[in-house]
Design a protein around this motif. Structure first.
Motif, PDB file in Angstrom:
ATOM      1  N   PRO A   1       0.816  -1.220   0.000  1.00  0.00           N
ATOM      2  CA  PRO A   1       0.000   0.000   0.000  1.00  0.00           C
ATOM      3  C   PRO A   1       0.844   1.263   0.000  1.00  0.00           C
ATOM      4  CG  PRO A   1      -0.089  -1.102   2.141  1.00  0.00           C
ATOM      5  CD  PRO A   1       0.560  -2.050   1.192  1.00  0.00           C
ATOM      6  N   LEU A   2       2.049   1.193   0.578  1.00  0.00           N
ATOM      7  CA  LEU A   2       2.886   2.400   0.635  1.00  0.00           C
ATOM      8  C   LEU A   2       3.591   2.682  -0.697  1.00  0.00           C
ATOM      9  CD1 LEU A   2       4.383   2.612   4.235  1.00  0.00           C
ATOM     10  CD2 LEU A   2       2.241   3.482   3.329  1.00  0.00           C
ATOM     11  N   ALA A   3       3.348   1.850  -1.699  1.00  0.00           N
ATOM     12  CA  ALA A   3       3.802   2.194  -3.050  1.00  0.00           C
ATOM     13  C   ALA A   3       2.877   3.247  -3.654  1.00  0.00           C
ATOM     14  CB  ALA A   3       3.843   0.946  -3.930  1.00  0.00           C
ATOM     15  N   SER A   4       1.724   3.480  -3.034  1.00  0.00           N
ATOM     16  CA  SER A   4       0.803   4.520  -3.498  1.00  0.00           C
ATOM     17  C   SER A   4       1.226   5.878  -2.958  1.00  0.00           C
ATOM     18  CB  SER A   4      -0.611   4.243  -2.989  1.00  0.00           C
ATOM     19  OG  SER A   4      -1.117   3.101  -3.599  1.00  0.00           O
ATOM     20  N   PRO A   5       0.866   6.939  -3.688  1.00  0.00           N
ATOM     21  CA  PRO A   5       1.210   8.283  -3.212  1.00  0.00           C
ATOM     22  C   PRO A   5       0.404   8.656  -1.964  1.00  0.00           C
ATOM     23  CG  PRO A   5       0.062   8.379  -5.344  1.00  0.00           C
ATOM     24  CD  PRO A   5       0.221   6.940  -5.010  1.00  0.00           C
ATOM     25  N   ASP A   6       1.011   9.474  -1.110  1.00  0.00           N
ATOM     26  CA  ASP A   6       0.343   9.875   0.126  1.00  0.00           C
ATOM     27  C   ASP A   6      -0.989  10.579  -0.131  1.00  0.00           C
ATOM     28  OD1 ASP A   6       2.091   8.846   2.092  1.00  0.00           O
ATOM     29  OD2 ASP A   6       3.518  10.452   1.692  1.00  0.00           O
ATOM     30  N   ARG A   7      -1.080  11.318  -1.250  1.00  0.00           N
ATOM     31  CA  ARG A   7      -2.355  12.025  -1.450  1.00  0.00           C
ATOM     32  C   ARG A   7      -3.507  11.040  -1.695  1.00  0.00           C
ATOM     33  NH1 ARG A   7      -1.938  11.576  -6.832  1.00  0.00           N
ATOM     34  NH2 ARG A   7       0.224  11.886  -7.424  1.00  0.00           N
ATOM     35  N   GLN A   8      -3.238   9.918  -2.374  1.00  0.00           N
ATOM     36  CA  GLN A   8      -4.287   8.903  -2.546  1.00  0.00           C
ATOM     37  C   GLN A   8      -4.647   8.274  -1.198  1.00  0.00           C
ATOM     38  OE1 GLN A   8      -3.424   5.435  -5.045  1.00  0.00           O
ATOM     39  NE2 GLN A   8      -5.124   4.356  -4.036  1.00  0.00           N
ATOM     40  N   LEU A   9      -3.631   7.974  -0.405  1.00  0.00           N
ATOM     41  CA  LEU A   9      -3.865   7.340   0.889  1.00  0.00           C
ATOM     42  C   LEU A   9      -4.621   8.294   1.818  1.00  0.00           C
ATOM     43  CD1 LEU A   9      -0.335   5.741   0.923  1.00  0.00           C
ATOM     44  CD2 LEU A   9      -2.482   4.454   0.844  1.00  0.00           C
ATOM     45  N   GLN A  10      -4.249   9.564   1.753  1.00  0.00           N
ATOM     46  CA  GLN A  10      -4.934  10.595   2.543  1.00  0.00           C
ATOM     47  C   GLN A  10      -6.425  10.627   2.193  1.00  0.00           C
ATOM     48  OE1 GLN A  10      -3.221  13.217   4.603  1.00  0.00           O
ATOM     49  NE2 GLN A  10      -5.326  13.614   5.284  1.00  0.00           N
ATOM     50  N   TRP A  11      -6.705  10.617   0.910  1.00  0.00           N
ATOM     51  CA  TRP A  11      -8.096  10.648   0.443  1.00  0.00           C
ATOM     52  C   TRP A  11      -8.857   9.412   0.939  1.00  0.00           C
ATOM     53  CZ3 TRP A  11     -10.510   7.274  -3.197  1.00  0.00           C
ATOM     54  CH2 TRP A  11     -11.813   7.654  -3.542  1.00  0.00           C
ATOM     55  N   MET A  12      -8.236   8.253   0.814  1.00  0.00           N
ATOM     56  CA  MET A  12      -8.906   7.016   1.242  1.00  0.00           C
ATOM     57  C   MET A  12      -9.208   7.042   2.733  1.00  0.00           C
ATOM     58  SD  MET A  12      -6.987   4.089  -1.028  1.00  0.00           S
ATOM     59  CE  MET A  12      -8.130   2.823  -0.484  1.00  0.00           C
ATOM     60  N   VAL A  13      -8.226   7.480   3.526  1.00  0.00           N
ATOM     61  CA  VAL A  13      -8.427   7.500   4.978  1.00  0.00           C
ATOM     62  C   VAL A  13      -9.526   8.506   5.352  1.00  0.00           C
ATOM     63  CG1 VAL A  13      -7.354   7.997   7.206  1.00  0.00           C
ATOM     64  CG2 VAL A  13      -6.109   6.678   5.493  1.00  0.00           C
ATOM     65  N   GLU A  14      -9.551   9.638   4.668  1.00  0.00           N
ATOM     66  CA  GLU A  14     -10.607  10.625   4.951  1.00  0.00           C
ATOM     67  C   GLU A  14     -11.993  10.016   4.719  1.00  0.00           C
ATOM     68  OE1 GLU A  14      -9.558  13.951   2.474  1.00  0.00           O
ATOM     69  OE2 GLU A  14      -7.940  14.576   3.855  1.00  0.00           O
ATOM     70  N   GLN A  15     -12.131   9.269   3.628  1.00  0.00           N
ATOM     71  CA  GLN A  15     -13.427   8.628   3.339  1.00  0.00           C
ATOM     72  C   GLN A  15     -13.752   7.565   4.391  1.00  0.00           C
ATOM     73  OE1 GLN A  15     -15.096   9.828   0.397  1.00  0.00           O
ATOM     74  NE2 GLN A  15     -13.346  11.192   0.635  1.00  0.00           N
ATOM     75  N   LEU A  16     -12.760   6.764   4.706  1.00  0.00           N
ATOM     76  CA  LEU A  16     -12.988   5.650   5.637  1.00  0.00           C
ATOM     77  C   LEU A  16     -13.310   6.148   7.044  1.00  0.00           C
ATOM     78  CD1 LEU A  16     -10.131   3.324   4.330  1.00  0.00           C
ATOM     79  CD2 LEU A  16     -12.592   2.783   4.273  1.00  0.00           C
ATOM     80  N   ALA A  17     -12.660   7.233   7.450  1.00  0.00           N
ATOM     81  CA  ALA A  17     -12.851   7.753   8.813  1.00  0.00           C
ATOM     82  C   ALA A  17     -14.294   8.211   9.034  1.00  0.00           C
ATOM     83  CB  ALA A  17     -11.874   8.889   9.084  1.00  0.00           C
ATOM     84  N   GLN A  18     -15.017   8.443   7.936  1.00  0.00           N
ATOM     85  CA  GLN A  18     -16.423   8.861   8.071  1.00  0.00           C
ATOM     86  C   GLN A  18     -17.360   7.690   8.332  1.00  0.00           C
ATOM     87  OE1 GLN A  18     -17.449  11.161   4.572  1.00  0.00           O
ATOM     88  NE2 GLN A  18     -15.567  12.355   4.745  1.00  0.00           N
ATOM     89  N   ILE A  19     -16.857   6.481   8.233  1.00  0.00           N
ATOM     90  CA  ILE A  19     -17.711   5.313   8.477  1.00  0.00           C
ATOM     91  C   ILE A  19     -17.677   5.017   9.979  1.00  0.00           C
ATOM     92  CG2 ILE A  19     -18.050   2.865   7.951  1.00  0.00           C
ATOM     93  CD1 ILE A  19     -16.585   3.395   5.258  1.00  0.00           C
ATOM     94  N   PRO A  20     -18.808   5.224  10.669  1.00  0.00           N
ATOM     95  CA  PRO A  20     -18.787   5.229  12.136  1.00  0.00           C
ATOM     96  C   PRO A  20     -18.320   3.915  12.777  1.00  0.00           C
ATOM     97  CG  PRO A  20     -20.957   5.884  11.287  1.00  0.00           C
ATOM     98  CD  PRO A  20     -20.137   5.497  10.118  1.00  0.00           C
ATOM     99  N   HIS A  21     -18.646   2.765  12.170  1.00  0.00           N
ATOM    100  CA  HIS A  21     -18.288   1.506  12.849  1.00  0.00           C
ATOM    101  C   HIS A  21     -16.822   1.115  12.662  1.00  0.00           C
ATOM    102  CE1 HIS A  21     -20.402   0.444   9.001  1.00  0.00           C
ATOM    103  NE2 HIS A  21     -19.282  -0.231   8.801  1.00  0.00           N
ATOM    104  N   LEU A  22     -16.072   1.821  11.836  1.00  0.00           N
ATOM    105  CA  LEU A  22     -14.644   1.501  11.697  1.00  0.00           C
ATOM    106  C   LEU A  22     -13.856   2.038  12.885  1.00  0.00           C
ATOM    107  CD1 LEU A  22     -13.659   2.061   7.951  1.00  0.00           C
ATOM    108  CD2 LEU A  22     -13.990  -0.094   9.167  1.00  0.00           C
ATOM    109  N   LYS A  23     -12.961   1.201  13.420  1.00  0.00           N
ATOM    110  CA  LYS A  23     -12.150   1.610  14.574  1.00  0.00           C
ATOM    111  C   LYS A  23     -10.672   1.707  14.229  1.00  0.00           C
ATOM    112  CE  LYS A  23     -14.953  -0.595  18.173  1.00  0.00           C
ATOM    113  NZ  LYS A  23     -15.562  -1.929  17.949  1.00  0.00           N
ATOM    114  N   ARG A  24     -10.230   0.779  13.406  1.00  0.00           N
ATOM    115  CA  ARG A  24      -8.789   0.649  13.184  1.00  0.00           C
ATOM    116  C   ARG A  24      -8.425   0.731  11.710  1.00  0.00           C
ATOM    117  NH1 ARG A  24      -9.985  -3.116  16.886  1.00  0.00           N
ATOM    118  NH2 ARG A  24     -10.375  -4.693  15.304  1.00  0.00           N
ATOM    119  N   LEU A  25      -7.224   1.259  11.517  1.00  0.00           N
ATOM    120  CA  LEU A  25      -6.620   1.255  10.188  1.00  0.00           C
ATOM    121  C   LEU A  25      -5.309   0.490  10.303  1.00  0.00           C
ATOM    122  CD1 LEU A  25      -6.191   2.291   7.267  1.00  0.00           C
ATOM    123  CD2 LEU A  25      -5.112   4.311   8.265  1.00  0.00           C
ATOM    124  N   ARG A  26      -5.240  -0.619   9.609  1.00  0.00           N
ATOM    125  CA  ARG A  26      -4.001  -1.407   9.654  1.00  0.00           C
ATOM    126  C   ARG A  26      -3.309  -1.340   8.303  1.00  0.00           C
ATOM    127  NH1 ARG A  26      -3.554  -7.875  10.459  1.00  0.00           N
ATOM    128  NH2 ARG A  26      -5.598  -7.606  11.399  1.00  0.00           N
TER     129      ARG A  26
END
Ligand SMILES: *Cc1c(COP(=O)(O)O)cnc(C)c1O
Ligand code: SF4
Length: 335
Positions: free
Chosen positions: A166-191
């Motif tokens: 996953p770290l072969a992806s650019p940080d801006r893509q990862l940033q975008w993905m995490v922003e979307q995922l963080a809005q899902i209330p039942h998610l607790k962890r990012l591994r």
């Protein structure tokens, strides 16, 4: 033939280090002062699965030693051309659980996202050496569909960024993905499962820390290190930055004949990981992928080694010995 000088890590960005990775078997042999007689088999195996190894990783190898444990993980060998019974092209039957593009939902409570189609290093033992990555490079819209599916299933507490790496992806893509995922209330962890901090330690930057530690999701990083020689000072600094930002660090290794199948080697790995505040998590038995049989250790040998590790290390420095089996809803513990 002159080879390019190896630039010092401090002036090379991670993107440059990625591009400058050695891909030519003859260059790898030259850099390490290895016999040219290895070239024909290296070229033949390279055609099945291309050689790729960052220069900073090569610098940790011993010159003139074809059995160097870091080199063994990346050098294409003639053994890979041998077809072995019981070894397949998709041993985990991932093709079957790969329903939604980019997502593998096989395990209860966790989903794995194939975030990047490629890696910084091509490991010869990789179970994904035959994985259909090209079919698995989702667009933004397809990621939205993945996020919607995660949002609709409240049993999912954890998202695992995997790959490729996953770290072969650019940080801006990862940033975008995490922003979307963080809005899902039942998610607790990012591994994040990654080998990049090992092979290109300068991958850990301010912008990496930003998406990794800047959301409400609790970050866990599982690094993939197989040998203590991989864990030099540069890796230690990268890990220390993660540590300072409260990223929980775990390690996953693959048990590989000729690389880390000796008790001293496993003890040294666990001790070095502990020095760096990383706990050993899993020791995986090799997935039975065609072309990797020369790395395979019989299950009873693996078990004997693991028992010796238990006798010689505190419990928290003994990784769980596991195997992945097709269709199982968790990793199988080996007893
Ligand atoms: C390994 C794996 C996980 C995570 O399993 P843990 O035991 O939680 O580390 C999740 N999904 C898939 C498909 C996996 O292969
Ligand atoms: S980094 Fe992991 S996924 Fe990539 S080639 Fe190596 S083992 Fe395979």
């Amino acid at each position: 033939m002159p080879t390019n000088p190896i630039p010092s890590a401090s002036i090379v960005t991670w993107q440059e280090a990625l591009i400058q990775a050695v891909r030519d078997p003859s260059e790898l042999l030259e850099l390490l002062e290895l016999p040219k007689s290895l070239l024909p088999q290296a070229q033949a195996a390279d055609r099945l699965f291309e050689l790729k190894v960052p220069r900073s990783f090569i610098k940790r190898m011993k010159k003139g030693d074809v059995n160097d444990p870091l080199l063994r993980q990346v050098l294409p060998l003639g053994h890979e051309l041998i077809e072995t019974d019981g070894f397949s092209h998709d041993p985990l039957a991932e093709a079957q659980s790969n329903h939604t593009k980019g997502m593998v939902h096989k395990y209860q409570g966790r989903v794995l996202l194939v975030v990047a189609p490629n890696c910084a290093v091509n490991c010869r033992y990789c179970f994904r050496r035959h994985f259909p990555y090209q079919d698995n490079n989702p667009s933004r819209q397809q990621w939205q569909a993945v996020f919607e599916q995660i949002a609709s299933d409240s049993s999912i507490a954890e998202v695992i960024f995997s790959g490729g790496d996953p770290l072969a992806s650019p940080d801006r893509q990862l940033q975008w993905m995490v922003e979307q995922l963080a809005q899902i209330p039942h998610l607790k962890r990012l591994r994040v499962h990654t080998r990049l901090p090992i092979v290109i330690p300068q991958r850990i930057t301010e912008s990496t820390l930003q998406w990794l530690t800047g959301s409400r999701l609790k970050p866990v990083m599982v690094i993939h290190s197989n040998h203590a020689n991989e864990l030099n000072g540069e890796v230690a600094s990268a890990l220390a930055q993660l540590q300072e930002h409260k990223v929980m660090l775990l390690n996953q290794a693959v048990l590989l004949k000729g690389v880390n199948d000796k008790l001293e080697t496993q003890i040294a790995l666990s001790e070095r990981l502990f020095e760096l505040d990383v706990l050993p998590y899993y020791l995986h038995l090799l997935d039975k992928v065609q072309g990797t049989a020369h790395f395979d250790l019989a299950e009873r040998e693996a078990l004997a080694l693991h028992q010796q590790m238990q006798a010689n290390l505190p419990g928290f420095l003994v990784p769980k010995l596991v195997r992945e089996e097709a269709g199982e809803s968790q990793k199988t513990l080996i007893w």
